[in-house]
Design a protein around this motif. Structure first.
Motif, PDB file in Angstrom:
ATOM      1  N   VAL A  21       0.839  -1.197   0.000  1.00 30.88           N
ATOM      2  CA  VAL A  21       0.000   0.000   0.000  1.00 30.88           C
ATOM      3  C   VAL A  21       0.875   1.248   0.000  1.00 30.88           C
ATOM      4  O   VAL A  21       0.602   2.229  -0.696  1.00 30.88           O
ATOM      5  CB  VAL A  21      -0.953   0.004   1.212  1.00 30.88           C
ATOM      6  N   LYS A  22       1.948   1.195   0.780  1.00 31.46           N
ATOM      7  CA  LYS A  22       2.865   2.334   0.856  1.00 31.46           C
ATOM      8  C   LYS A  22       3.477   2.625  -0.510  1.00 31.46           C
ATOM      9  O   LYS A  22       3.552   3.775  -0.954  1.00 31.46           O
ATOM     10  CB  LYS A  22       3.960   2.028   1.875  1.00 31.46           C
ATOM     11  N   MET A  23       3.920   1.574  -1.187  1.00 33.42           N
ATOM     12  CA  MET A  23       4.515   1.752  -2.508  1.00 33.42           C
ATOM     13  C   MET A  23       3.478   2.242  -3.520  1.00 33.42           C
ATOM     14  O   MET A  23       3.803   3.012  -4.425  1.00 33.42           O
ATOM     15  CB  MET A  23       5.127   0.430  -2.990  1.00 33.42           C
ATOM     16  N   ASN A  24       2.235   1.815  -3.338  1.00 33.95           N
ATOM     17  CA  ASN A  24       1.173   2.266  -4.237  1.00 33.95           C
ATOM     18  C   ASN A  24       0.964   3.773  -4.116  1.00 33.95           C
ATOM     19  O   ASN A  24       0.782   4.465  -5.117  1.00 33.95           O
ATOM     20  CB  ASN A  24      -0.124   1.526  -3.920  1.00 33.95           C
ATOM     21  N   ILE A  25       0.994   4.292  -2.889  1.00 33.12           N
ATOM     22  CA  ILE A  25       0.843   5.737  -2.685  1.00 33.12           C
ATOM     23  C   ILE A  25       1.995   6.485  -3.340  1.00 33.12           C
ATOM     24  O   ILE A  25       1.806   7.554  -3.931  1.00 33.12           O
ATOM     25  CB  ILE A  25       0.768   6.057  -1.171  1.00 33.12           C
ATOM     26  N   LEU A  26       3.193   5.911  -3.248  1.00 26.47           N
ATOM     27  CA  LEU A  26       4.349   6.545  -3.881  1.00 26.47           C
ATOM     28  C   LEU A  26       4.177   6.645  -5.398  1.00 26.47           C
ATOM     29  O   LEU A  26       4.665   7.575  -6.036  1.00 26.47           O
ATOM     30  CB  LEU A  26       5.618   5.746  -3.568  1.00 26.47           C
ATOM     31  N   ASP A  27       3.461   5.683  -5.975  1.00 28.53           N
ATOM     32  CA  ASP A  27       3.277   5.638  -7.425  1.00 28.53           C
ATOM     33  C   ASP A  27       2.086   6.467  -7.912  1.00 28.53           C
ATOM     34  O   ASP A  27       2.000   6.785  -9.099  1.00 28.53           O
ATOM     35  CB  ASP A  27       3.083   4.187  -7.890  1.00 28.53           C
ATOM     36  N   ARG A  49      -8.481   6.326  -3.948  1.00 33.03           N
ATOM     37  CA  ARG A  49      -7.817   5.241  -4.678  1.00 33.03           C
ATOM     38  C   ARG A  49      -7.080   4.305  -3.725  1.00 33.03           C
ATOM     39  O   ARG A  49      -7.043   3.087  -3.943  1.00 33.03           O
ATOM     40  CB  ARG A  49      -6.848   5.827  -5.707  1.00 33.03           C
ATOM     41  N   SER A  50      -6.503   4.864  -2.666  1.00 35.05           N
ATOM     42  CA  SER A  50      -5.796   4.041  -1.684  1.00 35.05           C
ATOM     43  C   SER A  50      -6.754   3.134  -0.933  1.00 35.05           C
ATOM     44  O   SER A  50      -6.434   1.978  -0.633  1.00 35.05           O
ATOM     45  CB  SER A  50      -5.031   4.934  -0.706  1.00 35.05           C
ATOM     46  N   VAL A  51      -7.944   3.667  -0.605  1.00 32.66           N
ATOM     47  CA  VAL A  51      -8.956   2.857   0.072  1.00 32.66           C
ATOM     48  C   VAL A  51      -9.390   1.694  -0.820  1.00 32.66           C
ATOM     49  O   VAL A  51      -9.510   0.548  -0.370  1.00 32.66           O
ATOM     50  CB  VAL A  51     -10.167   3.726   0.473  1.00 32.66           C
ATOM     51  N   LEU A  52      -9.633   1.977  -2.087  1.00 34.81           N
ATOM     52  CA  LEU A  52     -10.012   0.911  -3.019  1.00 34.81           C
ATOM     53  C   LEU A  52      -8.888  -0.120  -3.156  1.00 34.81           C
ATOM     54  O   LEU A  52      -9.149  -1.317  -3.304  1.00 34.81           O
ATOM     55  CB  LEU A  52     -10.353   1.504  -4.387  1.00 34.81           C
ATOM     56  N   TYR A  94       0.528  13.748   1.171  1.00 31.37           N
ATOM     57  CA  TYR A  94       0.918  15.153   1.078  1.00 31.37           C
ATOM     58  C   TYR A  94       2.428  15.302   0.939  1.00 31.37           C
ATOM     59  O   TYR A  94       2.911  16.129   0.153  1.00 31.37           O
ATOM     60  CB  TYR A  94       0.449  15.957   2.293  1.00 31.37           C
ATOM     61  N   ASN A  95       3.184  14.516   1.698  1.00 35.17           N
ATOM     62  CA  ASN A  95       4.638  14.628   1.610  1.00 35.17           C
ATOM     63  C   ASN A  95       5.146  14.250   0.215  1.00 35.17           C
ATOM     64  O   ASN A  95       6.117  14.827  -0.282  1.00 35.17           O
ATOM     65  CB  ASN A  95       5.302  13.750   2.677  1.00 35.17           C
ATOM     66  N   ILE A  96       4.478  13.292  -0.408  1.00 38.30           N
ATOM     67  CA  ILE A  96       4.834  12.920  -1.777  1.00 38.30           C
ATOM     68  C   ILE A  96       4.444  14.042  -2.739  1.00 38.30           C
ATOM     69  O   ILE A  96       5.184  14.378  -3.669  1.00 38.30           O
ATOM     70  CB  ILE A  96       4.162  11.598  -2.164  1.00 38.30           C
ATOM     71  N   LEU A  97       3.282  14.664  -2.504  1.00 34.77           N
ATOM     72  CA  LEU A  97       2.837  15.775  -3.340  1.00 34.77           C
ATOM     73  C   LEU A  97       3.811  16.944  -3.270  1.00 34.77           C
ATOM     74  O   LEU A  97       4.193  17.512  -4.308  1.00 34.77           O
ATOM     75  CB  LEU A  97       1.437  16.222  -2.894  1.00 34.77           C
ATOM     76  N   ARG A  98       4.213  17.321  -2.069  1.00 38.14           N
ATOM     77  CA  ARG A  98       5.132  18.470  -1.926  1.00 38.14           C
ATOM     78  C   ARG A  98       6.487  18.172  -2.555  1.00 38.14           C
ATOM     79  O   ARG A  98       7.165  19.069  -3.062  1.00 38.14           O
ATOM     80  CB  ARG A  98       5.279  18.860  -0.454  1.00 38.14           C
ATOM     81  N   HIS A  99       6.878  16.903  -2.558  1.00 39.07           N
ATOM     82  CA  HIS A  99       8.131  16.514  -3.198  1.00 39.07           C
ATOM     83  C   HIS A  99       8.006  16.569  -4.723  1.00 39.07           C
ATOM     84  O   HIS A  99       8.853  17.143  -5.410  1.00 39.07           O
ATOM     85  CB  HIS A  99       8.520  15.103  -2.751  1.00 39.07           C
ATOM     86  N   ALA A 100       6.908  15.992  -5.234  1.00 38.48           N
ATOM     87  CA  ALA A 100       6.732  15.907  -6.687  1.00 38.48           C
ATOM     88  C   ALA A 100       6.388  17.257  -7.308  1.00 38.48           C
ATOM     89  O   ALA A 100       6.835  17.572  -8.416  1.00 38.48           O
ATOM     90  CB  ALA A 100       5.639  14.890  -7.017  1.00 38.48           C
ATOM     91  N   THR A 101       5.597  18.060  -6.600  1.00 40.24           N
ATOM     92  CA  THR A 101       5.104  19.320  -7.162  1.00 40.24           C
ATOM     93  C   THR A 101       6.016  20.503  -6.854  1.00 40.24           C
ATOM     94  O   THR A 101       6.256  21.354  -7.718  1.00 40.24           O
ATOM     95  CB  THR A 101       3.686  19.614  -6.630  1.00 40.24           C
TER      96      THR A 101
END
Length: 449
Positions: free
Chosen positions: A127-133, A145-148, A184-191
């Protein structure tokens, strides 16, 4: 024929196909938006979970505005919140236990429940890796999407037995803070190109503390206790609010927990439901710039009346954070949050802004009531009036304002899903729509012009 033209033509057809004369709703007695003519909600179900009170019926069928009350399992939320605030402890887990079980836990039960929550807070590696992707800049969409995705890793995803429903509910309540913080931490990194931090939740911390730790690491005790209060007051709001009703409607079909909760997230994502606090923050920032003397009642009233007359701000005629579908004289959640907002403003050196916001609240209600006249509905400030300002003082980004709402409301959603699937005589929720189009004659394709 070009694809763009087909899309245009189909779009233009909506002008006629989606138009229904307003008088037909009255003719057929349709309760638009499931609302009665007096603005109250149509009674469609019974519950033992939450109760929202803003008026009482008087002889003759009229409505009498009264100070707002919110009850969780028959207990006044103000009593729960004040006990937690006075003891300077964290109470969201206690509220979660109450809403799920129907009763308050004793110390041993609460300790065990907290331990269970903390055990389930870390995400499985997949699940963690899925959020990263996951790509995208809307965390509500990533949350859904994570819940699904969690359905895939559940050994019994479609089992609706009581034990399995409770297990799934606890796992969702536990994992929502982690998913949102990581997203959010992934968003701030990517964006924004900022450093990527993935911090594991700590077993000794409350949900509020763990969320702040995972999101930004450093936080004050008052910030954590204020967030805890926000989670408490947003946890449940009766079965009729749109997202909870969505969960109950989908649950009535017998679908799995993850599909039902994802539907609730989709409902809450709508700006007419979960996004109002962002609009209040935007309006407040606008007023700070355009009102020069934050203590001048005459200047404030003049500008607020310009807003009501659609002459200023976004020209919608709306003062965001004022008015509620049920509450009339007061919203108990706004009263509680205002207490913590005042204390937090002192800690952050933002008392001048808080005083301005408090005066805006008073003058907005007064101006609105005068604008609508004696026959208009009595209004009060709602919880959104202060929540955005509080989130901002805690140091939370706007991208997670609505996800935070979901992080709290997952408790109420879970309780209502369990109730929907476990009362006797349950039936699929299936209201009716009256078709007002006359029967048409089919024309063979060779004869169509």
């Amino acid at each position: 024929m070009k694809k763009e033209y087909i899309i245009y033509k189909l779009s233009e057809s909506i002008k006629s196909t989606a138009k229904i004369d307003n008088e037909l709703f009255t003719l057929f007695g349709v309760k638009r938006g499931l609302r009665n003519e007096d603005g109250t909600g149509v009674l469609v179900g019974l519950t033992k979970i939450g109760n929202v009170v803003g008026y009482e019926r008087i002889p003759g069928g009229g409505l009498q505005p009264i100070p707002g009350k919110l009850f969780y399992r028959g207990l006044d939320v103000e009593d729960i919140a004040h006990a937690v605030m006075q003891e300077r402890r964290f109470g969201f887990e206690e509220v979660a236990y109450l809403l799920l079980s129907g009763g308050l836990p004793d110390k041993e039960e609460l300790a065990s429940f907290r331990e269970l929550i903390n055990e389930n807070m870390p995400l499985e590696q997949k699940v963690k890796m899925n959020i990263l992707d996951l790509e995208g800049n809307n965390i509500m969409n990533i949350l859904a999407r994570s819940v699904l995705e969690m359905y895939t890793y559940d050994a019994n995803p479609d089992d609706t037995s009581r034990d399995n429903l409770m297990r799934q509910s606890i796992e969702l309540i536990s994992k929502f803070p982690t998913i949102i913080a990581y997203a959010y931490n992934i968003l701030r990194h990517a964006t924004f190109g900022l450093s990527l931090h993935i911090r594991h939740p700590k077993e000794e911390l409350s949900i509020a503390e763990n969320f702040l730790y995972m999101l930004k690491k450093e936080y004050t005790d008052l910030e954590a206790r204020t967030l805890d209060l926000l989670l408490i007051i947003h946890a449940e709001h009766g079965g009729g609010n749109n997202s909870t009703f969505t969960v109950r409607v989908t649950s009535s079909t017998g679908t799995d927990t993850y599909s039902s909760i994802a539907a609730g997230i989709g409902s809450l994502k709508g700006p007419l439901h979960g996004g109002a606090n962002i609009q209040v923050v935007d309006m407040f920032n606008h007023l700070k710039e355009h009102i020069h003397d934050w203590t001048n009642v005459k200047e404030i009233d003049t500008y607020l009346n310009r807003i009501l007359n659609k002459e200023a701000y976004n020209k919608t005629g709306l003062i965001y954070g004022i008015g509620h579908a049920v509450y009339t004289i007061s919203d108990p959640r706004a009263i509680l949050l205002k207490e913590m907002a005042r204390e937090l403003a002192k800690e952050k050196g933002r008392e001048e802004e808080f005083n301005f916001l408090e005066l805006l609240e008073e003058r907005s209600i007064e101006c609105f009531n005068k604008f609508k006249g004696a026959g208009g509905k009595k209004v009060c400030s709602n919880v959104d009036f202060y929540s955005g300002f509080v989130y901002e003082m805690i140091g939370l980004p706007q991208e997670i304002y609505t996800p935070l709402f979901a992080m709290s409301r997952i408790v109420g959603w879970s309780a209502h899903r369990i109730e929907e699937l476990n009362f006797e005589g349950k039936r699929i929720i299936r209201p009716a729509y009256k078709n007002v189009l006359e029967v048409q004659e089919y024309i063979p394709i060779s004869e169509r012009i």
